[in-house]
Motif scaffolding. Structure first.
Motif, PDB file in Angstrom:
ATOM      1  N   UNK A 122     -13.411   3.593 -11.473  1.00 48.33           N
ATOM      2  CA  UNK A 122     -12.706   2.953 -10.361  1.00 48.33           C
ATOM      3  C   UNK A 122     -11.846   3.978  -9.650  1.00 48.33           C
ATOM      4  N   UNK A 123     -11.783   3.892  -8.323  1.00 49.41           N
ATOM      5  CA  UNK A 123     -10.898   4.722  -7.514  1.00 49.41           C
ATOM      6  C   UNK A 123      -9.782   3.835  -6.965  1.00 49.41           C
ATOM      7  N   UNK A 124      -8.527   4.266  -7.152  1.00 46.71           N
ATOM      8  CA  UNK A 124      -7.358   3.547  -6.642  1.00 46.71           C
ATOM      9  C   UNK A 124      -6.694   4.410  -5.569  1.00 46.71           C
ATOM     10  N   UNK A 125      -6.993   4.203  -4.283  1.00 43.93           N
ATOM     11  CA  UNK A 125      -6.386   5.021  -3.229  1.00 43.93           C
ATOM     12  C   UNK A 125      -4.951   4.605  -2.943  1.00 43.93           C
ATOM     13  N   UNK A 126      -4.128   5.587  -2.621  1.00 43.90           N
ATOM     14  CA  UNK A 126      -2.796   5.310  -2.093  1.00 43.90           C
ATOM     15  C   UNK A 126      -2.951   4.430  -0.856  1.00 43.90           C
ATOM     16  N   UNK A 127      -2.093   3.405  -0.683  1.00 44.09           N
ATOM     17  CA  UNK A 127      -2.287   2.456   0.431  1.00 44.09           C
ATOM     18  C   UNK A 127      -2.335   3.098   1.809  1.00 44.09           C
ATOM     19  N   UNK A 128      -1.657   4.226   2.014  1.00 47.68           N
ATOM     20  CA  UNK A 128      -1.694   4.867   3.314  1.00 47.68           C
ATOM     21  C   UNK A 128      -2.830   5.845   3.494  1.00 47.68           C
ATOM     22  N   UNK A 129      -3.688   5.948   2.498  1.00 52.34           N
ATOM     23  CA  UNK A 129      -4.787   6.915   2.541  1.00 52.34           C
ATOM     24  C   UNK A 129      -5.863   6.482   3.543  1.00 52.34           C
ATOM     25  N   UNK A 130      -6.483   7.465   4.174  1.00 51.12           N
ATOM     26  CA  UNK A 130      -7.618   7.219   5.061  1.00 51.12           C
ATOM     27  C   UNK A 130      -8.752   6.579   4.256  1.00 51.12           C
ATOM     28  N   UNK A 189     -20.638   6.197 -10.737  1.00 48.27           N
ATOM     29  CA  UNK A 189     -20.613   5.020  -9.862  1.00 48.27           C
ATOM     30  C   UNK A 189     -19.179   4.493  -9.785  1.00 48.27           C
ATOM     31  N   UNK A 190     -18.559   4.639  -8.626  1.00 49.83           N
ATOM     32  CA  UNK A 190     -17.142   4.323  -8.477  1.00 49.83           C
ATOM     33  C   UNK A 190     -16.929   3.106  -7.593  1.00 49.83           C
ATOM     34  N   UNK A 191     -16.155   2.162  -8.072  1.00 54.22           N
ATOM     35  CA  UNK A 191     -15.684   1.037  -7.261  1.00 54.22           C
ATOM     36  C   UNK A 191     -14.332   1.419  -6.670  1.00 54.22           C
ATOM     37  N   UNK A 192     -14.102   1.051  -5.413  1.00 52.33           N
ATOM     38  CA  UNK A 192     -12.815   1.319  -4.765  1.00 52.33           C
ATOM     39  C   UNK A 192     -11.974   0.046  -4.800  1.00 52.33           C
ATOM     40  N   UNK A 193     -10.764   0.166  -5.340  1.00 50.49           N
ATOM     41  CA  UNK A 193      -9.839  -0.962  -5.415  1.00 50.49           C
ATOM     42  C   UNK A 193      -8.588  -0.599  -4.623  1.00 50.49           C
ATOM     43  N   UNK A 194      -8.325  -1.348  -3.552  1.00 44.15           N
ATOM     44  CA  UNK A 194      -7.167  -1.086  -2.702  1.00 44.15           C
ATOM     45  C   UNK A 194      -6.022  -2.002  -3.131  1.00 44.15           C
ATOM     46  N   UNK A 195      -4.985  -1.426  -3.678  1.00 44.99           N
ATOM     47  CA  UNK A 195      -3.806  -2.179  -4.071  1.00 44.99           C
ATOM     48  C   UNK A 195      -2.794  -2.225  -2.927  1.00 44.99           C
TER      49      UNK A 195
END
Length: 541
Positions: free
Chosen positions: A388-396, A413-419
């Motif tokens: 899983x990838x957890x991007x910083x909320x302000x990330x592009x 295989x990565x799932x993107x989870x936006x917190x």
């Protein structure tokens, strides 16, 4: 950014969360009488070795020239605000930008890493490096009319110590009405940065009204007084008539409007509905140039992938897997496609902003998907794995998708989870995760502050990342030197690279856009990209 980015970071930082409900409220009344103009501050007494030399005497406040014009309201379009507004110990993330209007610290740190006297006029580091004694500026008033003095500093600093925000501070002693000593558990050559980043709140306002009230009613010493805050809409501040810098501020008010969507901010600026705004280094910078704004930019950090290598059960615990992920990502087309001429492909943690550590000739692990597959095979993941990838909320978000695509091509295989921001910032307060965090690594002027924040328990961020004992020892050695030592900082940084504890994938930074009539903002002169000097701004229209 954050802290980009935080932070502070970081902020510091640097460089470090709590969510608070907010509502529209009335401002506290300003002090009834102006504070006396302070006398020029004496030069500090130099500290003996091994402590660093104290700051020079403050530069004299420039007298406004006839070209300065007073009055007017500045509309600043900002990205957003979440969390406590008036209790700095709880303030993180986007809201930190707003605090600079009504709060101040003992010193200010410049983009070059120099410390400017501010609410303190001078300081001395003890011969044994176990304490720092400050002489405070006299005649300063909080917005409620009460005195700023040593007791006020002790109140604020005791609160930080109790909350664990400054884990290397031991205690605070009042030595006189305007003399205060901070006792240290041990020496860190980053110690002065803490005095720059921590703001002063009126103890009287807190004791009289309580925590819930102060969260929505900031009462500081700054050039502007809080007027109102409407959650997710705006904050308004008005001129402090009793500000300690005589004749300042020049403008009557700031209205900080929260506009998270970039297109909406851009359109509002083009339509003349805003006087100042910020954008991410890249497309947003290019857009601001296209509509004729005056631009000041800072490449202050790199977005990095931070694997959960500290979890023994995680695939990311194997250094070969971490290295495989870095080889899998082609940073050159990311910089070209997403950077709009403002990015370069990064291969080292430090950004150009950090002098002495950034190496323009560094090669690093370049794109090599076959090498990535080979390493995954050696680590026992020939068929790949899921993460899983957890991007910083302000990330592009396009950056996160590009990373997902590159990792998928080698079998990861990565799932993107936006917190949401509040949930993401829990990771800055001892939170753990499994997978990959995508976040900006702030490049403080003193690189040791970045090392401290990210790789020691004083930072306490992203606990799932790997920090082997030998790396921690190298970081502590660098932090404990009398003054920042480039060789020690490079030693620790090289270990981070060799162990692939985290690795950069793109540039990040911030750009200020100002209408041509906005004068003397001081943007990009202080240690964080979103800080400026609101007391100096005037409107040439």
């Amino acid at each position: 950014m954050k802290k980009l980015i935080f932070l502070t970071i970081a902020v510091i930082v640097i460089a470090g969360l709590l969510l608070v409900g907010c509502a529209k409220e009335a401002a506290p009344a300003p002090a009834p009488a102006p504070a006396p103009t302070p006398a020029p501050a004496p030069a500090p007494t130099p500290a003996p070795a091994p402590a660093p030399t104290p700051a020079p005497a403050p530069a004299p406040t420039p007298t406004p020239t006839p070209t300065h014009k007073t009055g007017g309201t500045v509309t600043f379009l900002w990205r957003g605000a979440t969390g406590s507004l008036g209790w700095p110990v709880e303030c993180f993330g986007e809201i930190s930008h707003t605090l600079q209007f009504f709060f101040e610290g003992l010193i200010r740190t410049t983009v070059e890493g120099k410390h400017e006297p501010w609410l303190a006029t001078s300081w001395d580091v003890a011969q044994d490096s176990k304490s720092v004694t400050f002489q405070l500026r006299k005649g300063v008033k909080f917005h409620d009319g009460t005195d700023f003095n040593a007791q006020a500093v002790k109140f604020n600093y005791d609160t930080l110590i109790k909350a664990g925000r400054e884990p290397n501070w031991e205690s605070v002693d009042v030595l006189g009405d305007y003399t205060v000593r901070v006792n240290l558990k041990s020496w860190r050559n980053t110690v002065m940065d803490g005095f720059s980043g921590n703001n002063m709140v009126s103890p009287t306002a807190f004791n009289k009204n309580g925590l819930e009230w102060i969260r929505l009613h900031p009462v500081g010493t700054g050039p502007f007084i809080f007027d109102h805050y409407i959650q997710d809409v705006e904050t308004k501040v008005v001129r402090n008539p009793n500000y300690w810098e005589a004749g300042k501020p020049y403008v009557d008010a700031f209205i900080i409007k929260y506009v998270p969507d970039w297109s909406a901010r851009r359109n509002a600026m083009e339509a003349g509905e805003g006087d100042m705004t910020v954008g991410e280094l890249g497309r947003e910078t290019a857009d601001m140039k296209a509509i004729g704004m005056n631009i000041r930019s800072m490449h202050e950090a790199n977005f990095c992938l931070i694997p959960s290598g500290g979890n023994p059960a995680s695939p990311w615990a194997d250094v070969r897997v971490r290295q495989a992920a870095e080889y899998a990502i082609n940073r050159e087309p990311i910089a070209t496609g997403l950077g709009y001429g403002e990015w370069t492909a990064p291969y080292q943690l430090a950004a150009p902003y950090t002098k002495g550590i950034y190496d323009p000739n560094f090669v690093g692990r370049r794109y090599n998907p076959e090498k990535a597959k080979e390493l995954l095979n050696e680590a026992g993941f020939a068929n790949g794995f899921s993460t899983t990838i957890y991007p910083f909320p302000g990330c592009n978000r396009d950056l996160a998708v590009a990373i997902q695509d590159y990792l998928g091509k080698v079998g990861i295989k990565a799932e993107i989870v936006y917190w949401q921001e509040a949930k993401f910032f829990e990771l800055y307060d001892g939170g753990s995760f499994e997978g990959l965090v995508l976040d900006g690594i702030n490049a403080y002027p003193n690189w040791n502050e970045s090392l401290r924040f990210w790789f020691t328990n004083e930072g306490n961020v992203f606990l799932s990342k790997a920090v082997p004992p030998e790396l921690l020892a190298a970081v502590m050695e660098s932090l404990s030197s009398p003054t920042p030592d480039v060789n020690l900082m490079k030693k620790a940084t090289d270990m981070v690279y060799d162990m692939c504890i985290m690795f950069p994938v793109s540039n990040c930074g911030i750009s200020f856009a100002e209408a041509p009539y906005v004068m003397d903002s001081g943007a990009m002169t202080l240690n964080f990209g979103f800080y400026f000097r609101p007391e100096n701004i005037w409107l040439n229209k």
